[in-house]
Design an enzyme around this catalytic site. Structure first.
Site, mmCIF file in Angstrom:
data_model
loop_
_atom_site.group_PDB
_atom_site.id
_atom_site.type_symbol
_atom_site.label_atom_id
_atom_site.label_comp_id
_atom_site.label_asym_id
_atom_site.label_seq_id
_atom_site.Cartn_x
_atom_site.Cartn_y
_atom_site.Cartn_z
ATOM 1 N N LYS A 112 0.821 -1.327 -0.184
ATOM 2 C CA LYS A 112 0.011 0.007 0.106
ATOM 3 C C LYS A 112 0.990 1.340 0.152
ATOM 4 C CE LYS A 112 -4.273 -1.971 1.529
ATOM 5 N NZ LYS A 112 -3.896 -3.243 1.526
HETATM 6 C C1 LIG Z 1 -4.567 -4.360 0.861
HETATM 7 C C2 LIG Z 1 -3.739 -5.733 0.811
HETATM 8 C C3 LIG Z 1 -3.808 -6.674 -0.249
HETATM 9 C C4 LIG Z 1 -5.321 -6.772 -0.937
HETATM 10 O O1 LIG Z 1 -5.214 -5.531 -2.047
HETATM 11 P P1 LIG Z 1 -6.729 -5.092 -2.695
HETATM 12 O O2 LIG Z 1 -6.153 -3.862 -3.588
HETATM 13 O O3 LIG Z 1 -7.492 -4.747 -1.649
HETATM 14 O O4 LIG Z 1 -7.085 -6.234 -3.460
HETATM 15 C C5 LIG Z 1 -3.119 -7.688 -0.280
HETATM 16 N N1 LIG Z 1 -2.231 -7.951 0.564
HETATM 17 C C6 LIG Z 1 -1.900 -6.991 1.555
HETATM 18 C C7 LIG Z 1 -0.741 -7.375 2.400
HETATM 19 C C8 LIG Z 1 -2.619 -5.733 1.706
HETATM 20 O O5 LIG Z 1 -2.251 -4.976 2.478
#
Ligand SMILES: *Cc1c(COP(=O)(O)O)cnc(C)c1O
Length: 463
Positions: A112
């Site tokens: 993120k």
């Molecule tokens: C947020 C997140 C996801 C999922 O991503 P999306 O964009 O919501 O599909 C997967 N793995 C981790 C570690 C995350 O923080």
């Protein structure tokens, strides 16, 4: 570049307004009206360029002239200078034609950061030009809160308030948020569970009068700029394994469908992607939809991969809009159907999705087995989210001569629970975070009471 809503009723916006606006006024999500195209020659030219340079070229058409070129370049360079690896998103080979894309070298050790390091800077840039200030409020049970805090820490025009359920997030996750001592960062530990914290934030968006006119912004994955930033690593990694001269597949640990939708955008922009494999944990709405045409709510299951614990995948609406050829009324109709009970795609739309997407889901017991198996075969210790992708790649790839890239969305040190349950010693934190557990913390414990929380935000935002 104009952005339109997936429900077809809200006004079209330019890039600046789309960054400052979350949800469209008709309840839809914004998407670009036209997708910029990259020729094979342009894609080939990314080979050997820095991550920030490729990011600039990919992002430039989406910005549509709303930021001066030199400024955009600086914002992007600063965002990715915060990563601990010079390649920003390096790839590692796991097996013949199976690669791991490490997206966890940012300040909070999860993917993120790729989006939020840039989003914070974009917000601050536009607010500064308008001579405006904004408040960000969000509720978190983990990754998003810390990534948003790190992304907004350098912002002169943004104050950020992140609510987490008191004593219900892991120590590493809490400290990643509470040890950021910047004077525009406020952590609130709500005496309640995640839903209580979430409800406070939702109510604050519904009635913003307590902010006396200050703009309130959300940090969830519906902001278009987050998707845009994530498109970049699909290009950099694909080029590293032979695109555009050969096709490449991706496997993405998924929840809200934001990350894999960025992969879909890369495909629409001209990157030769053969398969997009969607990996889920036991919260499998995406797998049920893609494999069985069943988009319906099930009770939330807490899992070892908590950042993928969701009931509804909000960004799936963006794919629907495209599968239904930009028919906002059709999308609105489908989502109304979904509010009643379950949504079923037209056979034709669903088949179009199946030509590109496949999916697989892993429950907790399987995640633990996969962490062990992957370690035995490759020496890599995968985090529980990445483990779902490692498995889904093996189950869903159509052939072994097309390179497939599994996205590693988090560092294993962040999810010690799963790592220990899989029989390993806790993964050490990377050197730049080794002292996390002894850093000074600052946070305010407050009751789950809307008035109290809004009063705290009102009186603590900077003048
Ligand atoms: C947020 C997140 C996801 C999922 O991503 P999306 O964009 O919501 O599909 C997967 N793995 C981790 C570690 C995350 O923080």
């Amino acid at each position: 570049m104009r952005y339109i809503s997936t429900r077809g009723q809200a006004p079209a916006l330019n890039f600046e307004d789309v960054v400052l606006t979350g949800l469209a006024s008709d309840g839809g999500l914004y998407v670009p009206e036209q997708v910029p195209q990259f020729s094979p020659e342009q894609i080939a030219s990314f080979s050997g360029q820095s991550y920030a340079e490729v990011a600039y070229q990919i992002i430039h058409p989406f910005v549509g002239g709303m930021i001066e070129d030199a400024t955009l370049r600086t914002l992007i360079e600063e965002a990715y200078a915060s990563f601990a690896h010079d390649a920003v998103a390096p790839i590692k080979q796991l097996d013949t034609n199976h690669f791991l894309l490490e997206l966890f070298h940012g300040p909070t050790l999860a993917f993120k950061d790729v989006a939020l390091q840039l989003l914070g800077r974009l917000l601050d840039h536009f607010l500064g030009l308008r001579n405006e200030k904004a408040v960000i409020m969000g509720a978190t049970s983990g990754d998003t809160g810390s990534a948003a805090i790190e992304g907004c820490k350098p912002c002169a025009h943004v104050d950020i308030f992140i609510l987490h359920p008191h004593q219900r997030v892991s120590e590493v996750q809490r400290r990643q948020m509470t040890s950021v001592l910047a004077d525009n960062v406020f952590n609130i530990a709500v005496e309640g569970n995640f839903d209580d914290a979430q409800a406070m934030v939702k109510a604050s968006f519904a009635d913003q009068s307590f902010l006396e006119g200050r703009r309130l912004i959300a940090v969830n994955s519906i902001n278009w700029a987050r998707i845009m930033a994530q498109i970049v690593y699909y290009f950099t990694s694909a080029v590293a394994v032979g695109a555009p001269h050969r096709e490449v597949s991706f496997c993405v640990p998924s929840a809200n469908f934001g990350d894999v939708f960025a992969g879909y955008m890369a495909y629409k922009m001209g990157l030769p992607i053969k398969q997009l494999i969607v990996a889920t944990n036991a919260n499998d709405i995406l797998h049920r939809t893609l494999a069985h045409n069943d988009f319906s709510k099930r009770e939330l299951v807490p899992t070892l991969a908590p950042s993928m614990d969701i009931v509804v995948s909000s960004n799936f609406e963006r794919l629907l809009f495209d599968l239904y050829q930009h028919d906002g009324a059709a999308v609105t109709g489908l989502l109304e159907q979904f509010q009643q009970q379950a949504m079923t795609l037209d056979a034709e739309a669903w088949q179009r999705a199946q030509q590109l997407f496949s999916s697989y889901c892993a429950d907790d017991a399987t995640i633990l087995e996969v962490i062990q198996d992957a370690h035995q075969r490759t020496g890599e210790l995968l985090d529980p989210h990445t483990a779902t992708a490692y498995l889904a790649t093996q189950k869903c790839r159509l052939d072994t001569h097309t390179p497939v890239i599994s996205l590693a969305t988090a560092h294993p040190a962040k999810f010690a629970d799963a790592v220990v349950q899989a029989g390993f010693a806790e993964a050490p934190l990377p050197a730049h975070m080794a002292d996390l557990l002894t850093r000074e913390e600052r946070y305010q414990v407050l009751p789950a009471d809307l008035r109290t929380i809004q009063e705290f935000v009102r009186t603590h935002k900077r003048p």
